[in-house]
Scaffold this active site. Structure first.
Site, PDB file in Angstrom:
ATOM      1  N   GLN A 192       3.279  19.888  -4.762  1.00  0.00           N
ATOM      2  CA  GLN A 192       4.373  19.053  -4.222  1.00  0.00           C
ATOM      3  C   GLN A 192       4.881  19.307  -2.748  1.00  0.00           C
ATOM      4  O   GLN A 192       4.979  20.291  -2.515  1.00  0.00           O
ATOM      5  CB  GLN A 192       5.602  19.661  -5.276  1.00  0.00           C
ATOM      6  CG  GLN A 192       6.894  18.766  -4.934  1.00  0.00           C
ATOM      7  CD  GLN A 192       8.212  19.488  -5.596  1.00  0.00           C
ATOM      8  OE1 GLN A 192       7.966  20.035  -6.859  1.00  0.00           O
ATOM      9  NE2 GLN A 192       9.262  19.170  -5.448  1.00  0.00           N
ATOM     10  N   CYS A 200      10.063  16.975  -8.061  1.00  0.00           N
ATOM     11  CA  CYS A 200       9.455  17.770  -9.156  1.00  0.00           C
ATOM     12  C   CYS A 200       9.367  17.210 -10.405  1.00  0.00           C
ATOM     13  O   CYS A 200       8.543  17.316 -11.269  1.00  0.00           O
ATOM     14  CB  CYS A 200      10.094  19.102  -9.296  1.00  0.00           C
ATOM     15  SG  CYS A 200      11.801  19.173  -9.809  1.00  0.00           S
ATOM     16  N   HIS A 208      14.106  23.385 -11.840  1.00  0.00           N
ATOM     17  CA  HIS A 208      12.719  23.027 -11.435  1.00  0.00           C
ATOM     18  C   HIS A 208      11.806  22.684 -12.429  1.00  0.00           C
ATOM     19  O   HIS A 208      12.149  22.951 -13.610  1.00  0.00           O
ATOM     20  CB  HIS A 208      11.959  23.892 -10.582  1.00  0.00           C
ATOM     21  CG  HIS A 208      10.580  23.723 -10.156  1.00  0.00           C
ATOM     22  ND1 HIS A 208      10.383  22.634  -9.385  1.00  0.00           N
ATOM     23  CD2 HIS A 208       9.351  24.243 -10.523  1.00  0.00           C
ATOM     24  CE1 HIS A 208       8.954  22.299  -9.117  1.00  0.00           C
ATOM     25  NE2 HIS A 208       8.465  23.501  -9.748  1.00  0.00           N
ATOM     26  N   ASP A 228       2.476  23.344 -11.983  1.00  0.00           N
ATOM     27  CA  ASP A 228       3.471  23.421 -11.147  1.00  0.00           C
ATOM     28  C   ASP A 228       3.377  23.006  -9.673  1.00  0.00           C
ATOM     29  O   ASP A 228       2.486  24.022  -9.081  1.00  0.00           O
ATOM     30  CB  ASP A 228       4.266  25.025 -11.148  1.00  0.00           C
ATOM     31  CG  ASP A 228       5.587  25.054 -10.301  1.00  0.00           C
ATOM     32  OD1 ASP A 228       5.751  24.115  -9.585  1.00  0.00           O
ATOM     33  OD2 ASP A 228       6.286  26.033 -10.557  1.00  0.00           O
TER      34      ASP A 228
END
Length: 225
Positions: free
Chosen positions: A84, A90, A164, A179
Protein backbone atom coordinates in the site's frame (compact mmCIF):
# COMPACT_ATOMS: atom_id res chain seq x y z
CA UNK A 1 -18.96 -6.14 14.80
CA UNK A 2 -21.15 -5.06 11.88
CA UNK A 3 -20.01 -2.55 9.29
CA UNK A 4 -22.13 0.48 8.46
CA UNK A 5 -24.61 -0.66 5.80
CA UNK A 6 -23.80 2.23 3.48
CA UNK A 7 -20.10 1.43 3.67
CA UNK A 8 -20.72 -2.26 2.96
CA UNK A 9 -22.87 -1.39 -0.05
CA UNK A 10 -20.17 0.96 -1.32
CA UNK A 11 -17.62 -1.87 -1.42
CA UNK A 12 -19.98 -4.01 -3.49
CA UNK A 13 -20.70 -1.05 -5.77
CA UNK A 14 -16.99 -0.29 -6.12
CA UNK A 15 -16.27 -3.83 -7.33
CA UNK A 16 -19.33 -3.97 -9.59
CA UNK A 17 -18.30 -0.71 -11.26
CA UNK A 18 -14.95 -2.35 -12.01
CA UNK A 19 -16.64 -5.29 -13.69
CA UNK A 20 -16.99 -7.92 -10.97
CA UNK A 21 -20.25 -9.85 -11.37
CA UNK A 22 -22.36 -10.08 -8.17
CA UNK A 23 -22.16 -13.87 -7.90
CA UNK A 24 -20.45 -13.41 -4.52
CA UNK A 25 -21.43 -10.75 -1.99
CA UNK A 26 -19.92 -9.13 1.09
CA UNK A 27 -21.84 -9.54 4.32
CA UNK A 28 -21.35 -8.80 7.99
CA UNK A 29 -19.97 -11.34 10.44
CA UNK A 30 -21.81 -10.43 13.65
CA UNK A 31 -19.56 -12.39 15.99
CA UNK A 32 -16.83 -15.01 16.07
CA UNK A 33 -18.44 -17.69 18.23
CA UNK A 34 -19.68 -20.84 16.43
CA UNK A 35 -23.38 -19.92 16.53
CA UNK A 36 -22.83 -16.54 14.88
CA UNK A 37 -20.33 -17.92 12.37
CA UNK A 38 -22.92 -20.53 11.37
CA UNK A 39 -25.20 -17.68 10.23
CA UNK A 40 -22.72 -16.55 7.57
CA UNK A 41 -23.69 -17.83 4.09
CA UNK A 42 -21.29 -20.50 2.80
CA UNK A 43 -19.02 -20.96 1.05
CA UNK A 44 -16.79 -18.04 2.07
CA UNK A 45 -13.74 -17.24 -0.07
CA UNK A 46 -12.35 -14.16 1.73
CA UNK A 47 -12.59 -12.39 5.07
CA UNK A 48 -11.84 -8.72 5.68
CA UNK A 49 -10.93 -7.38 9.11
CA UNK A 50 -11.17 -3.73 10.12
CA UNK A 51 -9.19 -3.12 13.29
CA UNK A 52 -7.63 -0.31 15.34
CA UNK A 53 -3.92 0.34 14.87
CA UNK A 54 -2.68 0.81 18.44
CA UNK A 55 0.72 0.97 20.10
CA UNK A 56 0.29 -2.67 21.15
CA UNK A 57 -0.44 -3.70 17.58
CA UNK A 58 2.46 -1.72 16.11
CA UNK A 59 4.82 -3.29 18.62
CA UNK A 60 3.53 -6.75 17.72
CA UNK A 61 3.80 -6.01 14.00
CA UNK A 62 7.44 -5.03 14.31
CA UNK A 63 8.27 -8.09 16.40
CA UNK A 64 6.42 -10.33 13.95
CA UNK A 65 8.37 -8.93 11.00
CA UNK A 66 11.73 -9.47 12.72
CA UNK A 67 10.77 -13.02 13.71
CA UNK A 68 9.60 -14.02 10.23
CA UNK A 69 12.66 -12.49 8.56
CA UNK A 70 14.86 -14.51 10.94
CA UNK A 71 12.95 -17.79 10.73
CA UNK A 72 11.59 -17.54 7.21
CA UNK A 73 8.22 -18.74 5.93
CA UNK A 74 7.03 -20.50 2.79
CA UNK A 75 4.68 -18.37 0.70
CA UNK A 76 3.04 -19.85 -2.39
CA UNK A 77 3.95 -18.07 -5.65
CA UNK A 78 0.21 -18.14 -6.40
CA UNK A 79 -0.52 -15.57 -3.67
CA UNK A 80 -1.32 -12.14 -5.12
CA UNK A 81 0.11 -9.53 -2.74
CA UNK A 82 0.68 -5.81 -3.15
CA UNK A 83 2.07 -3.03 -0.99
CA UNK A 84 0.00 0.00 0.00
CA UNK A 85 1.58 3.24 -1.20
CA UNK A 86 -1.59 5.29 -1.69
CA UNK A 87 -2.88 7.09 1.38
CA UNK A 88 -6.51 6.47 2.38
CA UNK A 89 -6.66 3.26 0.32
CA UNK A 90 -6.47 0.33 2.74
CA UNK A 91 -10.06 -0.58 1.87
CA UNK A 92 -9.22 -0.70 -1.85
CA UNK A 93 -6.10 -2.79 -1.21
CA UNK A 94 -8.09 -5.18 0.97
CA UNK A 95 -10.73 -5.62 -1.72
CA UNK A 96 -8.09 -6.21 -4.40
CA UNK A 97 -6.40 -8.81 -2.19
CA UNK A 98 -9.74 -10.56 -1.60
CA UNK A 99 -10.66 -10.65 -5.29
CA UNK A 100 -7.24 -11.32 -6.80
CA UNK A 101 -6.73 -14.49 -4.77
CA UNK A 102 -10.14 -15.87 -5.69
CA UNK A 103 -10.26 -15.49 -9.46
CA UNK A 104 -11.16 -19.18 -9.70
CA UNK A 105 -14.39 -18.52 -7.79
CA UNK A 106 -15.35 -15.06 -9.00
CA UNK A 107 -16.75 -13.99 -12.37
CA UNK A 108 -16.00 -10.81 -14.31
CA UNK A 109 -17.55 -8.92 -17.17
CA UNK A 110 -15.59 -9.43 -20.43
CA UNK A 111 -14.28 -5.84 -20.41
CA UNK A 112 -13.73 -5.64 -16.63
CA UNK A 113 -11.08 -3.02 -15.74
CA UNK A 114 -10.36 -4.93 -12.51
CA UNK A 115 -9.82 -8.23 -14.34
CA UNK A 116 -7.47 -6.46 -16.77
CA UNK A 117 -5.55 -4.89 -13.89
CA UNK A 118 -5.13 -8.23 -12.12
CA UNK A 119 -4.02 -10.02 -15.27
CA UNK A 120 -1.48 -7.35 -16.21
CA UNK A 121 -0.04 -7.09 -12.70
CA UNK A 122 -0.06 -10.79 -11.75
CA UNK A 123 3.67 -11.33 -12.35
CA UNK A 124 4.79 -8.05 -10.79
CA UNK A 125 6.48 -7.67 -7.41
CA UNK A 126 4.43 -6.25 -4.50
CA UNK A 127 6.08 -2.84 -4.99
CA UNK A 128 5.54 -2.92 -8.75
CA UNK A 129 1.86 -3.74 -8.21
CA UNK A 130 1.56 -0.72 -5.93
CA UNK A 131 3.08 1.57 -8.57
CA UNK A 132 0.84 0.04 -11.21
CA UNK A 133 -2.22 0.76 -9.05
CA UNK A 134 -1.13 4.38 -8.64
CA UNK A 135 -1.23 4.77 -12.42
CA UNK A 136 -4.48 2.87 -13.04
CA UNK A 137 -7.03 5.45 -14.15
CA UNK A 138 -10.12 3.23 -13.93
CA UNK A 139 -9.55 2.21 -10.31
CA UNK A 140 -8.53 5.75 -9.32
CA UNK A 141 -11.66 7.32 -10.83
CA UNK A 142 -13.91 4.68 -9.23
CA UNK A 143 -12.18 5.22 -5.88
CA UNK A 144 -12.64 9.00 -6.09
CA UNK A 145 -16.27 8.63 -7.17
CA UNK A 146 -16.96 6.52 -4.11
CA UNK A 147 -15.26 9.08 -1.90
CA UNK A 148 -17.29 11.95 -3.36
CA UNK A 149 -20.49 10.11 -2.48
CA UNK A 150 -19.41 10.10 1.15
CA UNK A 151 -18.52 6.43 0.95
CA UNK A 152 -14.76 6.72 0.91
CA UNK A 153 -12.31 4.10 2.00
CA UNK A 154 -11.55 3.44 5.61
CA UNK A 155 -9.00 6.11 6.63
CA UNK A 156 -5.41 4.97 6.88
CA UNK A 157 -3.01 5.47 9.76
CA UNK A 158 -1.31 8.20 7.72
CA UNK A 159 -4.42 10.32 8.21
CA UNK A 160 -4.07 10.06 11.99
CA UNK A 161 -7.04 7.71 12.13
CA UNK A 162 -6.35 4.45 13.89
CA UNK A 163 -8.30 2.00 11.70
CA UNK A 164 -6.96 -0.35 9.04
CA UNK A 165 -8.33 -3.01 6.66
CA UNK A 166 -6.66 -6.34 5.88
CA UNK A 167 -7.73 -9.49 4.03
CA UNK A 168 -7.58 -13.20 4.78
CA UNK A 169 -7.63 -15.71 1.92
CA UNK A 170 -7.14 -19.41 1.28
CA UNK A 171 -4.49 -20.13 -1.34
CA UNK A 172 -3.49 -23.74 -1.88
CA UNK A 173 -4.90 -24.87 1.44
CA UNK A 174 -3.05 -22.29 3.53
CA UNK A 175 -4.48 -19.29 5.34
CA UNK A 176 -2.81 -16.00 4.42
CA UNK A 177 -3.10 -12.57 6.02
CA UNK A 178 -2.60 -9.84 3.41
CA UNK A 179 -1.79 -6.36 4.67
CA UNK A 180 -0.32 -3.76 2.32
CA UNK A 181 1.49 -2.09 5.23
CA UNK A 182 3.52 -5.26 5.81
CA UNK A 183 6.47 -6.32 3.65
CA UNK A 184 5.07 -9.77 2.87
CA UNK A 185 2.02 -12.03 3.38
CA UNK A 186 1.69 -13.72 6.78
CA UNK A 187 1.10 -17.48 6.78
CA UNK A 188 -1.31 -18.68 9.46
CA UNK A 189 -1.16 -22.41 8.83
CA UNK A 190 -3.36 -24.87 7.00
CA UNK A 191 -6.99 -24.31 6.06
CA UNK A 192 -9.65 -25.67 3.69
CA UNK A 193 -12.73 -24.40 1.91
CA UNK A 194 -14.88 -25.98 4.63
CA UNK A 195 -12.96 -24.54 7.60
CA UNK A 196 -11.71 -21.26 6.11
CA UNK A 197 -14.20 -18.96 7.87
CA UNK A 198 -13.57 -20.57 11.27
CA UNK A 199 -9.79 -20.53 10.73
CA UNK A 200 -9.80 -16.86 9.74
CA UNK A 201 -12.02 -16.10 12.75
CA UNK A 202 -9.39 -17.61 15.06
CA UNK A 203 -6.78 -15.19 13.70
CA UNK A 204 -9.23 -12.29 14.09
CA UNK A 205 -9.67 -13.31 17.73
CA UNK A 206 -5.91 -12.94 18.20
CA UNK A 207 -6.11 -9.34 16.97
CA UNK A 208 -8.86 -8.66 19.50
CA UNK A 209 -7.01 -10.41 22.32
CA UNK A 210 -4.01 -8.11 21.83
CA UNK A 211 -6.22 -5.07 22.46
CA UNK A 212 -9.02 -6.22 24.77
CA UNK A 213 -9.99 -2.64 25.63
CA UNK A 214 -10.68 -1.77 21.99
CA UNK A 215 -14.16 -2.11 20.53
CA UNK A 216 -13.55 -1.01 16.94
CA UNK A 217 -13.29 -4.40 15.24
CA UNK A 218 -15.36 -5.33 12.20
CA UNK A 219 -15.34 -8.57 10.21
CA UNK A 220 -16.97 -9.05 6.81
CA UNK A 221 -17.05 -12.15 4.62
CA UNK A 222 -17.17 -12.61 0.85
CA UNK A 223 -19.80 -15.34 0.40
CA UNK A 224 -21.47 -17.10 -2.49
CA UNK A 225 -24.64 -15.17 -3.37
Amino acid sequence: MALDGTKLASYCKFLCQLGLLPTWQFGDVYGLDPDLLSMVPKPVCAVLLLFPVTEKYESFRQEEEVKIKAQGQEVSPDVYFMKQTIGNACGTIGLIHAVSNNKGHLEFEPDSPLKKFLEESSKMSPDEKATFLEKDENIRVTHESSAQEGQSETPSIDDKVDLHFIAFVNVGGRLYELDGRKPFPIVHGKTSEDTFLEDAAEVCKNFMARDPQELHFTVIALSKA
